[in-house]
Write an enzyme that holds these catalytic residues in place. Structure first.
Site, PDB file in Angstrom:
ATOM      1  N   SER A 197       0.818  -1.192   0.000  1.00  0.00           N
ATOM      2  CA  SER A 197       0.000   0.000   0.000  1.00  0.00           C
ATOM      3  C   SER A 197       0.869   1.266   0.000  1.00  0.00           C
ATOM      4  CB  SER A 197      -0.945  -0.051   1.207  1.00  0.00           C
ATOM      5  OG  SER A 197      -1.996   0.846   1.063  1.00  0.00           O
ATOM      6  N   ASP A 227      -8.283  -6.188  -5.265  1.00  0.00           N
ATOM      7  CA  ASP A 227      -8.188  -4.872  -4.625  1.00  0.00           C
ATOM      8  C   ASP A 227      -8.649  -3.786  -5.595  1.00  0.00           C
ATOM      9  OD1 ASP A 227      -7.503  -2.804  -2.912  1.00  0.00           O
ATOM     10  OD2 ASP A 227      -5.386  -2.807  -3.500  1.00  0.00           O
ATOM     11  N   HIS A 276      -6.220  -6.597  -1.263  1.00  0.00           N
ATOM     12  CA  HIS A 276      -5.194  -5.586  -0.996  1.00  0.00           C
ATOM     13  C   HIS A 276      -4.065  -6.168  -0.139  1.00  0.00           C
ATOM     14  CE1 HIS A 276      -3.904  -1.395  -0.549  1.00  0.00           C
ATOM     15  NE2 HIS A 276      -3.811  -1.556   0.751  1.00  0.00           N
TER      16      HIS A 276
END
Ligand SMILES: *[C@@H]1O[C@H](CO)[C@@H](O)[C@H](O)[C@H]1NC(C)=O
Ligand SMILES: *[C@@H]1O[C@H](CO)[C@@H](O)[C@H](O)[C@H]1NC(C)=O
Ligand SMILES: *[C@@H]1O[C@H](CO)[C@@H](O)[C@H](O)[C@H]1NC(C)=O
Length: 672
Positions: free
Chosen positions: A181, A388, A445
């Protein structure tokens, strides 16, 4: 029972006790982890890693300490023993305990708040160190918080220096930086700084042997990634022309494209900060469009981290992953804090709103601009769980298409491979000129959360431990496959693949040597030979010695524990620490209250920081006057703690002030 481990713990207790009080914090032994709830009951003894954990001092002047948790396998496979992987979660402000306890680490937390074993743990392929950074995140702290990427980078270099002072035996290890991320910004910045530092070493500085980067669902190129929401939503079937919001989303996407074009025409240095509210709103509108009032309350909209899941509105994923409801109370338990050597207690939060509010990255270019020069020197793996939305694979593939590295732009046609993990199709890979893109099928994710074992073999991709095959398909075309293998299965070829006998492991090693970049480190096998040549009598002598030592250590340990059980105020070097923290917290609280009023950040900000939207405004309760309640640990498990923290409701309860959401809800009213 558990003799090895007991000896280890006692030996370190002995070491710790033998040291003068003041210097204990600097010594490795005071970071040792000897127990955790469930460690001896739930984890096979063989699989208990050697662990060090604690808050490492970085800067005295502003009391900066970085928290780390290191895991070392007790019987490492050859070829993996000289690797250190550092793992960073994103945010900014999200704790790497996400990575440790829900993703790549050896443990998961169960409903009894005990550790259980994750058989996909990355520590099997190298030491893994989870680091809470920047300061203010998780268990890391400081009197000053960071504002931009270069600060974070300098601090992390300082952390590496301190870490290798503490573990000098690791200082020549091959280093890999991994994370997820927003760590897609941190990692290239840190890597760039490490590579530059290696070329300009100061006096007494040792190079860091950085060998590769692994970035999962990274936030690397804000513009290209912002433009990926619409194509992704269409591709995933979240949005189609029949949706009443279709035209609105389309118009917003166009506005986003225009604002990006304008910015590049005006040659504005676009910071790594989320590109603009205009672009963020594309995502808000898509979530809005995914709303389904006929579904139960907890399934109103799509989960931004995994489009196959749903969540309440406007959380849309902020309540995910479910493990968090065990991890949070686990990391707030006093015994756990003691086990992890947390000296400066702070109430653990997955993500700190303060850190991310202060962190603006206004003056730094997005990390995508650093990738080409890094790729001239070391390999990078960019992997994306394909479910994601927020950092989706289309965005990653799109920025790669536009990126020029090592003499060419984008991947060539023949860079495509099917990816197999053993005999299972795991995804696809594109690979050329030191860059590898991996699309991981059926993952969110947080790839290692969904696919622990498969995610571990991403390390094999960066170290070169895989098999590449090209088959002619008859019609003049080629089918290319890259295969990575489950632990120990690589050289088994159908035969038994238990990594039992060390001879078999070193056999694996010699066959592997061509693939791994490091020539064999034969320490393990030569030790084995020594062991074998030992006569029985010398073994017995050893055992007797050992027993004597254990008895001695035990005695000293008793002494040590009586020392340690004195009130903590005596142990703490500075009695003023606590007061200082209270003042600091007070300032922050004031600051937060101001932020509540002026907060105008949007959905990306919320999603990167996992700030829960409150679905029921009436649940909002203002901060109580009792300050200590807010900053001190609340004891015991609080699995269904709705009003969580100031951060959570500060953002969640303030949707009206909230640009992205404000506009969405206006939009909603319009459509009525
Ligand atoms: C690891 O655990 C998963 C989930 O419990 C299981 O499906 C898998 O078969 C296990 N793998 C091995 C090698 O034991
Ligand atoms: C790729 O990385 C290696 C180090 O792993 C480096 O030696 C090489 O120069 C890099 N560049 C290219 C074009 O492969
Ligand atoms: C893959 O391998 C496993 C174990 O080696 C076996 O049980 C399974 O049937 C195989 N699957 C396929 C699709 O070949």
């Amino acid at each position: 029972m558990h003799l090895q481990y007991l000896i280890l713990v006692l030996a370190s207790a002995f070491l710790a006790a033998a040291l003068p009080y003041g210097s204990t914090r600097d010594k490795k032994s005071s970071y040792l982890v000897g127990s955790l709830p469930g460690l001896y009951s739930n984890i096979p003894l063989d699989e208990i890693p050697l662990m060090f954990s604690g808050q490492l001092p970085l800067y005295e002047e502003n009391n900066t300490h970085y928290y780390f948790w290191k895991h070392t396998d007790n019987h490492k496979a050859s070829g993996t023993e000289n690797r250190t992987i550092f793992w960073l979660n994103g945010g900014p402000g999200c704790s790497s305990m996400d990575g440790a306890l829900m993703e790549a680490g050896p443990f998961r937390i169960d409903k009894n708040l005990k550790v259980t074993y994750n058989n996909g743990s990355w520590h099997k392929l190298g030491d893994i160190v989870f680091v809470d950074q920047p300061a203010g995140t998780g268990f890391s702290y400081s009197d000053e918080l960071d504002h931009d990427l270069p600060q974070i980078t300098n601090e992390f270099i300082r952390f590496l220096e301190r870490f290798f002072e503490l573990f000098p035996e690791d200082s020549f290890n091959l280093i890999y930086l991994a994370g997820e991320s927003y760590a897609g910004q941190y990692i290239p910045y840190i890597a760039d700084a490490v590579l530059r530092r290696n070329k300009n070493l100061g006096k007494n500085e040792k190079p860091f042997n950085l060998k590769g980067l692994l970035i999962g669902n990274g936030y690397v190129a804000p513009d290209a990634q912002a433009l990926s929401y619409l194509p992704y939503a269409i591709q995933a079937g979240i949005l189609d022309p029949k949706n009443p919001e279709w035209h609105k989303v389309l118009r917003q996407h166009e506005a986003c494209q225009n604002s990006i074009n304008d910015a590049s025409r005006e040659d504005k240095a676009v910071g790594s900060e989320v590109s603009s509210h205009v672009c963020e709103r594309v995502l808000s509108l898509i979530l809005e469009a995914s709303r389904d009032p006929d579904r139960p309350e907890d399934q109103q909209c799509i989960n931004v981290y995994d489009y196959t899941l749903r969540d309440s509105y406007p959380s849309c994923g902020m309540n995910w992953p479910p493990d968090l409801s065990y991890v949070t109370p686990f990391l707030r338990k006093d015994p756990v804090l003691r086990d992890l050597n947390i000296e400066n207690h702070q109430k653990w939060k997955e993500c700190s709103g303060k850190v991310s509010l202060l962190f603006k990255a206004k003056h730094s270019m997005p990390s995508v601009t650093l990738l080409p020069s890094i790729l001239e020197q070391i390999p990078i793996i960019l992997f994306n769980g394909n479910r994601d939305i927020i950092c989706n694979y289309i965005g990653t593939e799109n920025f790669i298409k536009e990126m020029k590295w090592n003499g060419q732009t984008g991947f060539p046609e023949d860079a495509y491979f099917d990816w197999k993990y053993g005999n299972v199709t795991a995804g696809y890979i594109k690979k050329d000129r030191n860059l590898t893109f991996v699309n991981v099928f059926d993952a969110s994710h947080m790839v290692p959360f969904d696919k622990p074992e498969i995610s571990r073999s991403l390390i094999d991709l960066v170290t070169g431990d895989f098999i590449e095959k090209t088959e002619e398909t008859g019609d003049g075309k080629q089918k290319r496959t890259i295969t990575t293998y489950p632990l120990g299965a690589r050289n088994a070829n159908g035969s038994s693949n238990k990594p039992e006998a060390s001879s078999e492991v070193s056999g694996t090693q010699s066959e592997n040597t061509t693939d791994t970049e490091t020539p064999s480190h034969l320490t393990t096998s030569s030790e084995d030979k020594n062991d074998k040549s030992q006569t029985l009598s010398s073994r017995i002598a050893r055992i007797i010695q050992l027993v004597v030592v254990v008895v001695l250590i035990w005695g000293i340990y008793i002494l040590y524990s009586s020392y340690k059980s004195r009130p903590t105020s005596i142990i703490k070097s500075k009695s003023s620490n606590k007061k200082k923290n209270v003042q600091w917290a007070d300032q922050l609280r004031q600051f937060e209250e101001e932020e509540i009023k002026q907060n105008e950040r949007g959905i990306l900000y919320k999603a990167f920081n996992k700030l829960k939207g409150s679905n029921n405004r009436s649940k909002y309760t203002p901060l109580s006057g009792n300050l200590t309640e807010n900053i001190e640990l609340e004891e015991g498990p609080q699995i269904h703690d709705k009003s969580e923290t100031a951060d959570d409701f500060a953002i969640g309860s303030d949707d009206e002030e909230h640009e992205g959401m404000k506009q969405s809800s206006k939009g909603h009213d319009d459509s009525k």
